[in-house]
Design a protein around this motif. Structure first.
Motif, PDB file in Angstrom:
ATOM      1  N   LEU A   1       1.005  -1.306  -0.024  1.00 50.71           N
ATOM      2  CA  LEU A   1      -0.252  -0.354   0.001  1.00 50.71           C
ATOM      3  C   LEU A   1       0.910   1.090  -0.206  1.00 50.71           C
ATOM      4  N   THR A   2       1.938   0.831   0.516  1.00 51.61           N
ATOM      5  CA  THR A   2       2.312   2.448   0.302  1.00 51.61           C
ATOM      6  C   THR A   2       4.390   2.823  -0.096  1.00 51.61           C
ATOM      7  N   VAL A   3       4.522   1.297  -1.266  1.00 55.52           N
ATOM      8  CA  VAL A   3       5.576   1.473  -2.420  1.00 55.52           C
ATOM      9  C   VAL A   3       5.755   3.469  -2.899  1.00 55.52           C
TER      10      VAL A   3
ATOM     11  N   ASP B   1       8.819  -1.512  -6.970  1.00 59.03           N
ATOM     12  CA  ASP B   1       7.890  -0.310  -6.415  1.00 59.03           C
ATOM     13  C   ASP B   1       8.609  -0.049  -5.064  1.00 59.03           C
ATOM     14  N   SER B   2       9.664  -0.775  -4.148  1.00 58.00           N
ATOM     15  CA  SER B   2      10.566  -0.063  -3.363  1.00 58.00           C
ATOM     16  C   SER B   2      11.637  -0.807  -3.403  1.00 58.00           C
ATOM     17  N   SER B   3      12.786   0.905  -3.820  1.00 55.57           N
ATOM     18  CA  SER B   3      14.175   0.298  -3.276  1.00 55.57           C
ATOM     19  C   SER B   3      14.376   0.419  -2.470  1.00 55.57           C
ATOM     20  N   ARG B   4      13.939   1.332  -1.188  1.00 59.61           N
ATOM     21  CA  ARG B   4      14.075   1.710  -0.289  1.00 59.61           C
ATOM     22  C   ARG B   4      13.966   0.253   0.529  1.00 59.61           C
ATOM     23  N   THR B   5      13.114  -0.919   0.934  1.00 56.95           N
ATOM     24  CA  THR B   5      12.840  -2.351   0.891  1.00 56.95           C
ATOM     25  C   THR B   5      13.792  -2.785   0.927  1.00 56.95           C
ATOM     26  N   VAL B   6      15.006  -3.216  -1.127  1.00 56.94           N
ATOM     27  CA  VAL B   6      16.076  -3.749  -1.003  1.00 56.94           C
ATOM     28  C   VAL B   6      17.319  -3.415   0.037  1.00 56.94           C
ATOM     29  N   ALA B   7      17.364  -1.378   0.184  1.00 61.20           N
ATOM     30  CA  ALA B   7      18.545  -0.775   1.033  1.00 61.20           C
ATOM     31  C   ALA B   7      18.144  -1.714   2.536  1.00 61.20           C
TER      32      ALA B   7
ATOM     33  N   ALA C   1       7.524  -5.515  -2.656  1.00 66.03           N
ATOM     34  CA  ALA C   1       8.426  -4.654  -3.263  1.00 66.03           C
ATOM     35  C   ALA C   1       8.800  -4.735  -4.365  1.00 66.03           C
ATOM     36  N   ARG C   2       9.402  -5.572  -5.083  1.00 65.06           N
ATOM     37  CA  ARG C   2       9.388  -5.910  -6.514  1.00 65.06           C
ATOM     38  C   ARG C   2       7.936  -5.723  -7.304  1.00 65.06           C
ATOM     39  N   TYR C   3       6.775  -5.911  -6.870  1.00 64.27           N
ATOM     40  CA  TYR C   3       5.400  -5.616  -7.391  1.00 64.27           C
ATOM     41  C   TYR C   3       4.546  -4.468  -6.936  1.00 64.27           C
ATOM     42  N   GLY C   4       4.263  -4.568  -5.836  1.00 63.64           N
ATOM     43  CA  GLY C   4       3.645  -3.697  -4.927  1.00 63.64           C
ATOM     44  C   GLY C   4       2.423  -3.815  -4.878  1.00 63.64           C
ATOM     45  N   MET C   5       1.011  -2.978  -5.563  1.00 59.59           N
ATOM     46  CA  MET C   5      -0.100  -2.837  -5.582  1.00 59.59           C
ATOM     47  C   MET C   5      -0.427  -3.464  -6.999  1.00 59.59           C
ATOM     48  N   ASP C   6       0.445  -3.482  -7.859  1.00 59.11           N
ATOM     49  CA  ASP C   6       0.409  -4.334  -9.442  1.00 59.11           C
ATOM     50  C   ASP C   6       0.492  -5.615  -9.598  1.00 59.11           C
ATOM     51  N   GLY C   7       1.321  -6.149  -8.665  1.00 60.08           N
ATOM     52  CA  GLY C   7       1.573  -7.542  -8.676  1.00 60.08           C
ATOM     53  C   GLY C   7       0.435  -8.884  -8.084  1.00 60.08           C
TER      54      GLY C   7
ATOM     55  N   LEU D   1      -7.276   2.142  -3.525  1.00 62.88           N
ATOM     56  CA  LEU D   1      -7.159   1.503  -4.245  1.00 62.88           C
ATOM     57  C   LEU D   1      -7.344   2.563  -5.882  1.00 62.88           C
ATOM     58  N   SER D   2      -8.163   3.490  -5.991  1.00 62.65           N
ATOM     59  CA  SER D   2      -9.135   3.784  -7.125  1.00 62.65           C
ATOM     60  C   SER D   2      -7.665   5.397  -7.619  1.00 62.65           C
ATOM     61  N   ARG D   3      -7.052   5.395  -6.627  1.00 63.24           N
ATOM     62  CA  ARG D   3      -5.426   6.795  -7.376  1.00 63.24           C
ATOM     63  C   ARG D   3      -4.152   5.316  -7.839  1.00 63.24           C
ATOM     64  N   GLY D   4      -4.168   3.996  -6.892  1.00 59.03           N
ATOM     65  CA  GLY D   4      -2.632   3.392  -7.374  1.00 59.03           C
ATOM     66  C   GLY D   4      -2.127   3.470  -6.240  1.00 59.03           C
ATOM     67  N   SER D   5      -0.590   2.766  -6.535  1.00 62.50           N
ATOM     68  CA  SER D   5       0.698   3.872  -5.597  1.00 62.50           C
ATOM     69  C   SER D   5       0.913   4.498  -6.601  1.00 62.50           C
ATOM     70  N   SER D   6       1.745   4.869  -4.929  1.00 60.02           N
ATOM     71  CA  SER D   6       2.867   6.036  -5.644  1.00 60.02           C
ATOM     72  C   SER D   6       4.328   5.799  -6.254  1.00 60.02           C
ATOM     73  N   ALA D   7       4.250   3.982  -6.088  1.00 64.96           N
ATOM     74  CA  ALA D   7       5.155   3.989  -7.108  1.00 64.96           C
ATOM     75  C   ALA D   7       4.799   3.684  -8.856  1.00 64.96           C
ATOM     76  N   ALA D   8       3.336   3.546  -9.128  1.00 67.12           N
ATOM     77  CA  ALA D   8       2.518   3.504 -10.578  1.00 67.12           C
ATOM     78  C   ALA D   8       2.937   4.961 -10.688  1.00 67.12           C
ATOM     79  N   ARG D   9       2.168   5.928 -10.594  1.00 64.75           N
ATOM     80  CA  ARG D   9       1.751   7.054 -10.584  1.00 64.75           C
ATOM     81  C   ARG D   9       3.562   8.006 -10.412  1.00 64.75           C
ATOM     82  N   GLN D  10       3.864   8.088  -9.915  1.00 66.30           N
ATOM     83  CA  GLN D  10       5.857   8.889 -10.507  1.00 66.30           C
ATOM     84  C   GLN D  10       6.229   7.847 -11.654  1.00 66.30           C
ATOM     85  N   ARG D  11       5.977   6.560 -11.652  1.00 67.41           N
ATOM     86  CA  ARG D  11       6.290   5.939 -13.404  1.00 67.41           C
ATOM     87  C   ARG D  11       5.259   6.535 -14.174  1.00 67.41           C
ATOM     88  N   ALA D  12       4.255   6.658 -14.391  1.00 61.89           N
ATOM     89  CA  ALA D  12       3.075   7.453 -15.049  1.00 61.89           C
ATOM     90  C   ALA D  12       4.301   8.651 -15.272  1.00 61.89           C
TER      91      ALA D  12
END
Length: 367
Positions: free
Chosen positions: A153-155, A168-174, A279-285, A330-341
């Protein structure tokens, strides 16, 4: 059920230059303009942390969060800067890294080296009251199956050092590189947990209990259970959603522990895999959990969590607000998706930074 369980939030923010849109090590300058002691430095000089008071009502928490953000946005703007609430700042280079002065931060830098130098990440931490430490240790383990949902929900950190990380969350990987990060347990009680912490200090894996970075933990300094798995979150509305869901989950699992209901199985390898997938797929996986390793769409997992917590949220009076906030998220999608858009529009990371500074300051009543 005790309906007076307070919830509080710690938010971490990157400081970016409004002209270049780049991360800059000027957090201390922003803090100097903010009185009151609820704004603090972080390991990297490019970050600032805010701390709300504990609140019983989500509306009060929202007001506190909004006021803290508004003051910081105004203070930063006077310096030609802006705070960004996201797991990473898109326009970052290794040269940006500057460690905050002080014995503790110098220890972190000298001891952990690369991990500390690359700790240019920001998270969201949520505290929910659990006064009894044995109970807090039990609750921290009992909420583990739902942690991938909170992360998904927060990626908000698809970009790492100026490039798309593929996550979607490179922060988690780090973050997972720290020796005391990730899933924890099993622990039978607080004494066993404290012994594990003492052993980690003895092993020189950390300096003290404050350096326990488990995804969820009994707090080292206040009588709470602390959620630590989330990326920093641009929109205040999503912070309130996470706080409301986590408080309800803590209450539900606290009551289950008090009733001696069995703990979920502790499966650290699967827990790490579940966090990795979120972390890899966020809300889109698809997400998996330690209770259910079958991949299921993230949105279905969110709905399952809402239904699981609905009786508790209703009893708290939080159900209408949390349901509405979840629908919006759920309607607006994750921040990661908005950033890529935003990046896809012109191929410019500056546009992503502009999106994040705008969202971080949205709803604050500022001109």
């Amino acid at each position: 059920m005790d309906d007076n369980v307070s919830v509080g939030v710690e938010e971490e923010f990157h400081i970016v230059d409004l002209s270049s849109r780049r991360l800059v090590p000027r957090g201390a300058e922003v803090i100097e303009r903010l009185a009151g002691g609820r704004y603090t430095a972080e390991l990297q000089r490019s970050a600032v942390e805010t701390n709300t008071l504990p609140w019983v009502y989500l509306g009060d928490l929202r007001k506190d969060l909004t006021e803290l953000r508004a003051r910081m946005v105004e203070a930063a703007r006077e310096l030609g800067l802006a705070p960004v609430a996201a797991g990473t700042a898109p326009l970052t280079t290794p040269e940006t890294a500057e460690i905050t002065a002080g014995e503790r931060y110098e220890y972190l830098h000298n001891h952990y080296q690369l991990i500390a130098r690359q700790q240019m990440v920001c998270g969201l931490q949520v505290h929910a009251d659990v006064a009894d430490r044995d109970l807090a240790v039990a609750v921290a383990q009992r909420v583990q199956p739902w942690l991938p949902v909170f992360l998904a929900l927060t990626v908000s950190s698809p970009y790492w050092m100026g490039a798309d990380s593929g996550y979607d969350s490179s922060r988690t990987v780090a973050w997972q590189r720290w020796p005391t990060a990730g899933p924890a347990g099993p622990f039978a009680n607080a004494a066993e947990y404290d012994q594990a912490v003492a052993d980690l200090v003895r092993a020189d894996a950390m300096l003290d209990a404050g350096m326990i970075y488990f995804d969820v933990r009994p707090s080292a300094h206040v009588p709470t259970v602390e959620l630590r798995v989330c990326d920093a979150t641009p929109l205040v509305e999503d912070v309130i959603l996470i706080a409301g869901l986590f408080r309800a989950l803590v209450i539900k699992e606290r009551d289950a522990a008090a009733a001696n209901e069995p703990l979920p199985p502790v499966r650290p390898a699967l827990a790490r895999a579940a966090t990795w997938r979120a972390a890899r797929y966020g809300m889109d996986g698809d997400l998996v959990t330690v209770l259910d390793p079958v991949p299921i769409p993230a949105r279905e997992r969110v709905e399952s969590l809402l239904e699981e917590l609905r009786p508790t949220l209703v009893a708290l009076g939080d159900w209408p607000m949390v349901r509405e906030l979840a629908n919006a998220a759920l309607s607006r999608g994750s921040s990661a998706a908005r950033q890529r858009a935003a990046f896809a529009e012109r191929g410019e990371l500056a546009d992503v930074v502009d999106l994040l500074t705008t969202e971080t300051a949205s709803g604050l009543g500022l001109p």
